[in-house]
Design a protein around this motif. Structure first.
Motif, PDB file in Angstrom:
ATOM      1  N   ARG A   4      42.421  -0.935  41.913  1.00 20.53           N
ATOM      2  CA  ARG A   4      41.870  -2.290  41.823  1.00 20.53           C
ATOM      3  C   ARG A   4      42.844  -3.328  42.377  1.00 20.53           C
ATOM      4  O   ARG A   4      42.437  -4.243  43.100  1.00 20.53           O
ATOM      5  CB  ARG A   4      41.525  -2.636  40.379  1.00 20.53           C
ATOM      6  CG  ARG A   4      40.293  -1.928  39.924  1.00 20.53           C
ATOM      7  CD  ARG A   4      39.912  -2.430  38.576  1.00 20.53           C
ATOM      8  NE  ARG A   4      38.836  -1.606  38.082  1.00 20.53           N
ATOM      9  CZ  ARG A   4      38.341  -1.678  36.880  1.00 20.53           C
ATOM     10  NH1 ARG A   4      38.852  -2.568  36.023  1.00 20.53           N
ATOM     11  NH2 ARG A   4      37.359  -0.917  36.499  1.00 20.53           N
ATOM     12  N   GLN A   7      42.755  -2.987  46.167  1.00 20.35           N
ATOM     13  CA  GLN A   7      41.551  -3.576  46.741  1.00 20.35           C
ATOM     14  C   GLN A   7      41.633  -5.105  46.720  1.00 20.35           C
ATOM     15  O   GLN A   7      41.246  -5.773  47.679  1.00 20.35           O
ATOM     16  CB  GLN A   7      40.308  -3.106  45.974  1.00 20.35           C
ATOM     17  CG  GLN A   7      39.952  -1.659  46.248  1.00 20.35           C
ATOM     18  CD  GLN A   7      38.780  -1.199  45.396  1.00 20.35           C
ATOM     19  OE1 GLN A   7      38.488  -1.789  44.347  1.00 20.35           O
ATOM     20  NE2 GLN A   7      38.139  -0.116  45.832  1.00 20.35           N
ATOM     21  N   TYR A  11      41.612  -7.583  49.891  1.00 14.62           N
ATOM     22  CA  TYR A  11      40.684  -8.716  49.944  1.00 14.62           C
ATOM     23  C   TYR A  11      41.436 -10.023  50.205  1.00 14.62           C
ATOM     24  O   TYR A  11      41.047 -10.828  51.050  1.00 14.62           O
ATOM     25  CB  TYR A  11      39.898  -8.783  48.637  1.00 14.62           C
ATOM     26  CG  TYR A  11      39.023 -10.006  48.530  1.00 14.62           C
ATOM     27  CD1 TYR A  11      37.845 -10.116  49.261  1.00 14.62           C
ATOM     28  CD2 TYR A  11      39.386 -11.074  47.710  1.00 14.62           C
ATOM     29  CE1 TYR A  11      37.063 -11.240  49.171  1.00 14.62           C
ATOM     30  CE2 TYR A  11      38.598 -12.201  47.607  1.00 14.62           C
ATOM     31  CZ  TYR A  11      37.435 -12.285  48.343  1.00 14.62           C
ATOM     32  OH  TYR A  11      36.659 -13.412  48.255  1.00 14.62           O
TER      33      TYR A  11
END
Length: 191
Positions: A4, A7, A11
Motif C-alpha cells: 500500500r 502504491q 501515485y
C-alpha cells in the motif's frame, strides 16, 4: 502494508510528474509569448468615440460608425495650430487609404499648405460641426459647420463651410480616402 505504501508512493510520484510537466509547459508558453511580444510591431488604430451602436457587416458600415469616424477625422484635419499640424498630419497619413496615390498626395499637400499658413500667420483653427450628410453605400460624409480661425492676437474669423470625406473599408478598418472643401454654388451654377 509495504504494498500500500509503495502504491501510494507511485501515485504521488505520478501526480508530481504530471504537475511538473504542466509547470514546464507553462514556462515554455511564457517564453514563447515574451518572444512574440518582443518582435511584434505596434499598430495604432483610430477608433471614434462610441456613443451609439456601430455595425460593420461585410464591406458596409452603419451610419453611426461613419458619422463618428467623420467627426474624428474632421477634428484631426481642421482643429489645428502651428504646433499640432505635423503630429496630426502623421496621424491622418497613417490612417489614409493607400489605394490611390493621388489621394495620399492630396492629403500631404493639404497639410503642407496648412503647416505653412499656420506658421506664417500664427493661425489657430477650430471646427464646430453642425450637420452631417451620410452616404453609407458609397462611404461618404459631407460635414457642415463653422470654421473659426484665430490670427495670433489680431483677430477672429468665422465662416460656414462644408467638407466632403470619403472612406475606404480596408481590412476591417475605415480609412480616409478623400478630404475636400465643397464651395457654395454661385448664382450662375444654381440656374
Amino acid at each position: 502494508m509495504d504494498i500500500r505504501e509503495h502504491q501510494k508512493s507511485i501515485y504521488l510520484t505520478r501526480q508530481r510528474n504530471f504537475f511538473a510537466g504542466l509547470s514546464g509547459l507553462a514556462v515554455i508558453a511564457n517564453f514563447l509569448l515574451v518572444g512574440k511580444l518582443a518582435v511584434i510591431e505596434e499598430k495604432i488604430i483610430m477608433i471614434p468615440g462610441i456613443a451609439r451602436e456601430m455595425i460593420i457587416e461585410g464591406a458596409q458600415v452603419s451610419q453611426s460608425y461613419l458619422e463618428e469616424s467623420a467627426l474624428l477625422f474632421a477634428s484631426c484635419l481642421l482643429d489645428l495650430t502651428a504646433d499640432t499640424v505635423p503630429a496630426k498630419r502623421d496621424m491622418i497619413l497613417k490612417h489614409a487609404s493607400g489605394r490611390s496615390k493621388k489621394n495620399i498626395e492630396a492629403l500631404q499637400s493639404y497639410f503642407a499648405v496648412k503647416e505653412e499658413e499656420h506658421k506664417k500667420f500664427g493661425l489657430m483653427t477650430f471646427f464646430a460641426p453642425k450637420k452631417l450628410q451620410v452616404d453609407t453605400k458609397n462611404l461618404r460624409v459631407v460635414v457642415e459647420g463653422t470654421l473659426t480661425s484665430m490670427f495670433g492676437k489680431k483677430g477672429i474669423e468665422q465662416e460656414e463651410v462644408k467638407y466632403l470625406m470619403s472612406f475606404d473599408f480596408v481590412g476591417g478598418l475605415l480609412k480616409i480616402k478623400e478630404f475636400s472643401r465643397l464651395l457654395p454654388k454661385t448664382k450662375d451654377e444654381k440656374k
